[in-house]
Write an enzyme that holds these catalytic residues in place. Structure first.
Site, PDB file in Angstrom:
ATOM      1  NE  ARG A 159      -7.403  -4.839  16.344  1.00  0.00           N
ATOM      2  CZ  ARG A 159      -6.159  -4.634  16.785  1.00  0.00           C
ATOM      3  NH1 ARG A 159      -5.157  -4.493  15.944  1.00  0.00           N
ATOM      4  NH2 ARG A 159      -5.923  -4.577  18.075  1.00  0.00           N
ATOM      5  CB  ILE A 160      -5.999  -5.092   8.128  1.00  0.00           C
ATOM      6  CG1 ILE A 160      -6.153  -3.836   9.005  1.00  0.00           C
ATOM      7  CG2 ILE A 160      -6.240  -4.741   6.652  1.00  0.00           C
ATOM      8  CD1 ILE A 160      -5.110  -2.747   8.762  1.00  0.00           C
ATOM      9  CB  ILE A 240      -3.258  -2.417   1.964  1.00  0.00           C
ATOM     10  CG1 ILE A 240      -3.529  -3.851   2.437  1.00  0.00           C
ATOM     11  CG2 ILE A 240      -4.008  -2.086   0.686  1.00  0.00           C
ATOM     12  CD1 ILE A 240      -4.974  -4.097   2.868  1.00  0.00           C
ATOM     13  CB  ALA A 241       1.423  -4.010   4.830  1.00  0.00           C
ATOM     14  NE  ARG A 242       3.779   1.915   8.090  1.00  0.00           N
ATOM     15  CZ  ARG A 242       2.484   2.194   8.277  1.00  0.00           C
ATOM     16  NH1 ARG A 242       1.600   1.934   7.333  1.00  0.00           N
ATOM     17  NH2 ARG A 242       2.065   2.761   9.394  1.00  0.00           N
ATOM     18  CD  GLU A 271       4.396   5.568   2.016  1.00  0.00           C
ATOM     19  OE1 GLU A 271       4.212   4.503   1.410  1.00  0.00           O
ATOM     20  OE2 GLU A 271       3.595   6.031   2.849  1.00  0.00           O
ATOM     21  CG  HIS A 289       0.247   5.371   3.102  1.00  0.00           C
ATOM     22  ND1 HIS A 289       1.464   5.118   3.685  1.00  0.00           N
ATOM     23  CD2 HIS A 289      -0.669   4.775   3.910  1.00  0.00           C
ATOM     24  CE1 HIS A 289       1.298   4.404   4.789  1.00  0.00           C
ATOM     25  NE2 HIS A 289       0.006   4.185   4.949  1.00  0.00           N
ATOM     26  CB  ILE A 290      -5.608   6.897   0.117  1.00  0.00           C
ATOM     27  CG1 ILE A 290      -5.701   5.918  -1.069  1.00  0.00           C
ATOM     28  CG2 ILE A 290      -4.929   8.200  -0.311  1.00  0.00           C
ATOM     29  CD1 ILE A 290      -6.684   6.350  -2.158  1.00  0.00           C
ATOM     30  N   GLY A 291      -5.071   4.076   2.391  1.00  0.00           N
ATOM     31  CA  GLY A 291      -5.823   2.915   2.899  1.00  0.00           C
ATOM     32  C   GLY A 291      -6.887   3.280   3.926  1.00  0.00           C
TER      33      GLY A 291
HETATM   34  C1  GLV Z   1      -1.578   3.589   8.049  1.00  0.00           C
HETATM   35  O1  GLV Z   1      -0.759   3.227   7.284  1.00  0.00           O
HETATM   36  C2  GLV Z   1      -1.602   3.200   9.430  1.00  0.00           C
HETATM   37  O2  GLV Z   1      -0.656   2.542   9.888  1.00  0.00           O
HETATM   38  O3  GLV Z   1      -2.559   3.544  10.114  1.00  0.00           O
END
Ligand code: GLV
Length: 328
Positions: A159-160, A240-242, A271, A289-291
């Site tokens: 989705r992302i 923006i994943a992990r 982190e 980690h503010i995605g």
């Molecule tokens: C954030 O990193 C999530 O997995 O929702």
């Protein structure tokens, strides 16, 4: 405690309205002081509870499950669930739920924020200005890379990934290529105007590469020294994943040696610690980690976790189960 009501632990501080909502259905042990419980204390508090509201950092594995035999559901307020050992949960008959869908656009926005900031050297420029170093115009001052019309590579096309692709293709006139474990159906590819390529071609061709794959043993360090070496020296990398998908030490080395122009990172190995080699690089934009961190999205994620707890523990259905087989 009311023994007739299910007991639920909330492991971290959360919007007060979320605690109020949970309290309408459950006996709630909250942590509004936001103490970071050591693992043995977390386990002790979880004993005797039927449900837990987790936020993504709490490891739920066979040891926890063995110590908490009454546990029925762990509801993660995150789309990623690499803190859950889902097979162990399934074996123990414990339902796992995550929070997909509600953070897609917000997280894709963050991907673009990092991409723009890295390619156009936004934070580096601000540091330069604040340090009083801006004393004249120069043709190459903070000169960066174009975003509009360039080639956007996306690794992972859930989705992302698709939301990032739409932004790139429709908003920034980018040529979008992607690689994923499985190729999207043609209609879905057409909807996001993305072309499937092999991983090597993705790395070699992308002007900007955005990582959106879930973390797993398979994706651990899937961007390491060898992969970085294939990328263009003018390219930027966004994660923006992990944390752990990128080898942070190898990335810092590539950035330091200018074998990669810039990076934008919202997630890190280990982190909230950030590798000192990355902190020492000026050509990397770093965010904690503010995605998904907007008010409406964080509320939607928390409410989805609550929907799952209410659904499962009060006789209805959870909304987003990861191991529905435990429901029988
Ligand atoms: C954030 O990193 C999530 O997995 O929702």
């Amino acid at each position: 405690m009311n023994p007739a009501r299910p007991h639920v632990l909330v492991s971290r501080a959360i919007f007060p309205e979320i605690i109020d909502r949970l309290a309408q259905h459950f006996d709630v042990e909250a942590n509004q002081a936001d103490e970071l419980w050591p693992r043995d204390e977390f386990i002790r508090r979880l004993q005797g509870k039927q449900g837990v509201f987790t936020t993504g950092g709490e490891r739920i594995d066979a040891d926890v499950l063995k110590a908490c035999p009454g546990l029925k559901i762990c509801a993660n307020m995150a789309v990623g669930y690499n803190n859950f050992d889902v097979p162990a949960m399934t074996a123990a008959g414990v339902l796992a739920t995550n929070a997909p869908g509600v953070l897609t656009e917000t997280t894709a926005d963050m991907g673009f924020a990092l991409l723009m900031a890295a390619a156009r050297r936004v934070t580096e420029s601000e540091h330069f200005l604040r340090a009083g170093k801006w004393d004249r115009w120069a043709y190459d001052m903070m000169i960066g890379q174009d975003v509009f019309g360039s080639t956007l590579g996306i690794l992972g096309m859930g989705r992302i990934g698709q939301a990032v692709a739409r932004r790139g293709a429709l908003g920034f006139g980018m040529n979008v290529i992607y690689h994923n474990r499985s190729r999207l159906p043609e209609a879905e590819e057409a909807a996001v105007k993305a072309r499937y390529v092999g991983k090597e071609e993705l790395l070699q061709t992308a002007d900007h590469l955005v990582l959106v794959v879930p973390y797993s043993a398979e994706s651990h360090h899937s961007i390491g020294a060898a992969e970085l070496a294939l990328m263009k020296p003018t390219a930027t990398l966004v994660n923006i994943a992990r944390g752990g998908i990128v080898d942070d030490v190898a990335l810092a080395k590539a950035l330091r040696e200018r074998r990669l122009a810039a990076a934008g990172l919202d997630v890190f190995e280990g982190e909230p610690r950030v590798h000192p080699d990355l902190l020492a690089c000026s050509n990397v934009v770093l965010t904690p980690h503010i995605g998904s961190a907007t008010v409406p999205t964080r509320k939607a994620m928390a409410n989805l976790a609550v929907d799952n707890l209410i659904g499962y523990l009060t006789g209805g259905k959870p909304v987003t189960p990861l191991n529905p087989e435990v429901m029988g």
